[in-house]
Design an enzyme around this catalytic site. Structure first.
Site, PDB file in Angstrom:
ATOM      1  N   ILE A  17      35.120  49.377  26.164  1.00 52.68           N
ATOM      2  CA  ILE A  17      34.510  49.826  27.421  1.00 52.68           C
ATOM      3  C   ILE A  17      34.380  51.347  27.499  1.00 52.68           C
ATOM      4  O   ILE A  17      33.487  51.850  28.171  1.00 52.68           O
ATOM      5  CB  ILE A  17      35.265  49.254  28.640  1.00 52.68           C
ATOM      6  CG1 ILE A  17      34.382  49.361  29.898  1.00 52.68           C
ATOM      7  CG2 ILE A  17      36.626  49.928  28.815  1.00 52.68           C
ATOM      8  CD1 ILE A  17      34.815  48.503  31.046  1.00 52.68           C
ATOM      9  N   ASN A  30      46.522  50.876  37.078  1.00 52.30           N
ATOM     10  CA  ASN A  30      47.757  50.501  37.751  1.00 52.30           C
ATOM     11  C   ASN A  30      47.802  51.278  39.070  1.00 52.30           C
ATOM     12  O   ASN A  30      47.042  52.228  39.248  1.00 52.30           O
ATOM     13  CB  ASN A  30      48.986  50.731  36.859  1.00 52.30           C
ATOM     14  CG  ASN A  30      49.206  52.189  36.541  1.00 52.30           C
ATOM     15  OD1 ASN A  30      49.342  53.014  37.435  1.00 52.30           O
ATOM     16  ND2 ASN A  30      49.252  52.515  35.258  1.00 52.30           N
ATOM     17  N   ASP A  40      43.323  51.064  30.785  1.00 49.87           N
ATOM     18  CA  ASP A  40      43.673  52.235  31.585  1.00 49.87           C
ATOM     19  C   ASP A  40      44.005  53.432  30.697  1.00 49.87           C
ATOM     20  O   ASP A  40      43.474  54.531  30.871  1.00 49.87           O
ATOM     21  CB  ASP A  40      44.862  51.870  32.486  1.00 49.87           C
ATOM     22  CG  ASP A  40      45.123  52.856  33.604  1.00 49.87           C
ATOM     23  OD1 ASP A  40      44.260  53.707  33.889  1.00 49.87           O
ATOM     24  OD2 ASP A  40      46.203  52.770  34.215  1.00 49.87           O
ATOM     25  N   TYR A 134      48.840  42.301  32.743  1.00 46.80           N
ATOM     26  CA  TYR A 134      49.097  41.682  34.054  1.00 46.80           C
ATOM     27  C   TYR A 134      49.117  40.154  33.982  1.00 46.80           C
ATOM     28  O   TYR A 134      49.306  39.492  34.979  1.00 46.80           O
ATOM     29  CB  TYR A 134      48.098  42.180  35.091  1.00 46.80           C
ATOM     30  CG  TYR A 134      48.419  43.576  35.639  1.00 46.80           C
ATOM     31  CD1 TYR A 134      49.370  44.395  35.051  1.00 46.80           C
ATOM     32  CD2 TYR A 134      47.759  44.046  36.749  1.00 46.80           C
ATOM     33  CE1 TYR A 134      49.656  45.647  35.551  1.00 46.80           C
ATOM     34  CE2 TYR A 134      48.042  45.308  37.269  1.00 46.80           C
ATOM     35  CZ  TYR A 134      48.991  46.109  36.665  1.00 46.80           C
ATOM     36  OH  TYR A 134      49.275  47.344  37.179  1.00 46.80           O
TER      37      TYR A 134
END
Length: 188
Positions: A17, A30, A40, A134
């Site tokens: 990405i 987060n 992230d 997650y």
């Protein structure tokens, strides 16, 4: 895989990405907004320090206790190809998703799209939010993600030129492809 819904192209691709050439990319952040692992960490690393500085300002002014799950904020793209990064926090799961976790995940996608629309963004790339660290069930999360995006497209016809899911592995790509085919009742 690519489908046309109204004037919007919805596409699924395997890739990184941080290399996406859409106007915005979405960061599976987060709550601290200070970077982390996975998507992230990669976005903060490749985007450079300006993204972190903007995130610090957001924390100081808007969200001193951290970005709530399901909410979204926007920064510049720093050194990325994308002009903007939309940061959103997905739910933490223990495998299969509760109804509350599904709603929070849907909110993360919907609030990201709403923020993109507010900023006149016409093309956006999403990762698979909440399916890595997650631990949300990939199949369930893909259905929530795709259905939320399709519903948003139908509510806002011809707004987005492209909404892309940039999926990091062939495995997750196939999960999303199967879910999209089931939702649209098609196959390519």
């Amino acid at each position: 895989m690519e489908v046309k819904i109204g004037g919007t192209t919805l596409s699924l691709v395997i890739g990184d990405i941080t290399q996406a050439d859409t106007e915005a990319i979405v960061n599976a952040a987060n709550p601290s907004l200070m970077g982390g692992g996975g998507v992230d960490g990669a976005i903060h690393s490749k985007g450079g320090p300006s993204i972190l500085q903007e995130c610090k300002k957001i924390r100081e002014t808007l969200y001193p206790d951290g970005l709530p799950t399901g909410e979204a904020v926007i920064t510049s793209g720093g050194n990325l190809k994308a002009k903007y990064v939309i940061h959103t926090v997905g739910p933490i799961c223990d495998g299969f998703m509760t109804e509350k976790e599904k709603q929070l995940l849907s909110n993360a996608y919907r609030n990201s799209l709403t923020l993109a629309k507010i900023h006149n963004i016409k093309s956006i790339s999403f990762p698979s939010i909440s399916t890595g660290a997650y631990r949300c069930d990939k199949k369930e999360a893909s259905k929530v993600a795709l259905q939320t995006v399709i519903d948003f497209i139908k509510e806002n016809p011809n707004w987005f030129k492209e909404i892309r899911f940039v999926l990091f592995t062939e495995d997750i790509y196939h999960v999303y492809k199967q879910s999209l085919e089931e939702i649209l009742n098609v196959s390519d």
